[in-house]
Scaffold this motif. Structure first.
Motif, PDB file in Angstrom:
ATOM      1  N   ARG A  47      -4.685   2.714   6.335  1.00  0.00           N
ATOM      2  CA  ARG A  47      -5.316   2.578   5.023  1.00  0.00           C
ATOM      3  C   ARG A  47      -6.472   1.577   5.089  1.00  0.00           C
ATOM      4  N   LEU A  83       0.834  -1.200   0.000  1.00  0.00           N
ATOM      5  CA  LEU A  83       0.000   0.000   0.000  1.00  0.00           C
ATOM      6  C   LEU A  83       0.867   1.247   0.000  1.00  0.00           C
ATOM      7  N   ARG A 118     -10.535  -3.609   0.780  1.00  0.00           N
ATOM      8  CA  ARG A 118     -10.613  -4.084  -0.598  1.00  0.00           C
ATOM      9  C   ARG A 118      -9.813  -5.373  -0.789  1.00  0.00           C
ATOM     10  N   GLU A 119      -8.586  -5.397  -0.295  1.00  0.00           N
ATOM     11  CA  GLU A 119      -7.752  -6.589  -0.429  1.00  0.00           C
ATOM     12  C   GLU A 119      -8.392  -7.779   0.296  1.00  0.00           C
ATOM     13  N   GLU A 179      -9.572   1.519   3.894  1.00  0.00           N
ATOM     14  CA  GLU A 179     -10.312   1.199   2.665  1.00  0.00           C
ATOM     15  C   GLU A 179      -9.511   0.253   1.775  1.00  0.00           C
ATOM     16  N   ASP A 180      -8.217   0.506   1.641  1.00  0.00           N
ATOM     17  CA  ASP A 180      -7.372  -0.374   0.835  1.00  0.00           C
ATOM     18  C   ASP A 180      -7.313  -1.778   1.439  1.00  0.00           C
ATOM     19  N   CYS A 181      -7.188  -1.841   2.753  1.00  0.00           N
ATOM     20  CA  CYS A 181      -7.139  -3.147   3.422  1.00  0.00           C
ATOM     21  C   CYS A 181      -8.469  -3.885   3.268  1.00  0.00           C
TER      22      CYS A 181
END
Length: 265
Positions: free
Chosen positions: A247, A236, A253-254, A249-251
């Motif tokens: 992060r 990220l 998503r993954e 939102e990124d986590c």
């Protein structure tokens, strides 16, 4: 959400569906995973504060990775969970690796944030020094916290996300000095799991500014997962070691994509 204490260990349970067990890192608690909860809908999410951390600080005796493993397996047994998806952060990723390597039937998948196989020698020495500082009490924990705010989260997080900084600060400063010191010693003596034996699918997520789990080390870790049914690495941007906090939102998503592919219990 249900809360209970199992053998002096604070445990929260929320939702229904395939079981997920969350394992926090040094200075964390079950709350480390609160930002990931939107990605865990339709699952039975179990979050335990490890002995010596969070609301389980009163746990007595020496702490170790082996004790954490034993504690979590006992919690799962008491809750009737024989197999789960495991999510770990930092030191919790070491615990998850040991469970996956030594108790493979208990593990449907691993999602590891800020993962490391074991601390390098320099980090082990630093952990012992940090334990001594923590035993100085509130002043020692204040000094530790200020140092980690600079070293463990990214410059971008410090500049743009004051709530994330506040969470990390509060999580660390809420720890009891003696209990945190014993947790540091557990990490300082952490043995490496036999990761080559892990068969479950594995997701590895780190930040490009993570000094504990730098991207090159995480990729090298992935190379050792020879028997894993699947392995994914995500790095990220502008992120430090507290990936779920920095992060979310990124986590999410993954994690959603990974569980969608490997979401069977």
């Amino acid at each position: 959400m249900a809360f209970q204490t199992i053998d002096r260990i604070a445990v929260e349970e929320e939702g229904e569906g395939p079981a997920i067990v969350c394992v926090h890192g040094l200075g964390g608690s079950g709350n480390t995973f609160t930002p990931l909860m939107p990605a865990l809908a339709r699952h039975r999410v179990i979050r335990a504060d490890l002995p010596g951390s969070g609301r389980s600080q009163r746990a007595e005796g020496d702490l170790s990775i082996a004790r954490y493993v034993e504690t979590l397996l006992r919690v799962c047994e008491r809750l009737g969970v024989s197999r789960a998806h495991w999510i770990g952060h930092s030191m919790g990723t070491i615990v998850c690796q040991h469970i996956a390597a030594d108790h493979p039937k208990c593990v449907a998948s691993l999602a590891l944030f800020g993962p490391l196989i074991a601390p390098p020698d320099a980090a082990r020495t630093a952990m012992k020094a940090r334990a001594a500082k923590a035993r100085e009490g509130a002043a020692g924990m204040q000094e530790i916290t200020q140092g980690l705010l600079q070293a463990a989260i990214s410059a971008d997080t410090r500049q743009r996300l004051p709530v994330a900084v506040a969470y990390v600060r509060e999580s660390l400063m809420r720890q009891d000095g003696e209990a945190y010191a014993r947790s540091c010693e557990a990490l300082a003596t952490a043995p490496a799991a036999q990761v080559e034996r892990i068969e479950a699918p594995v997701l590895l997520v780190t930040g490009d500014e993570d000094g504990v789990a730098p991207p090159q080390a995480v990729r090298a870790m992935a190379d050792r997962l020879h028997r894993a049914a699947d392995k994914r690495v995500a790095v990220l941007p502008r992120c430090g070691h507290w990936t779920p906090i920095e992060r979310p939102e990124d986590c999410q998503r993954e994690l959603r994509d990974f569980l969608a592919a490997h979401g069977r219990p």
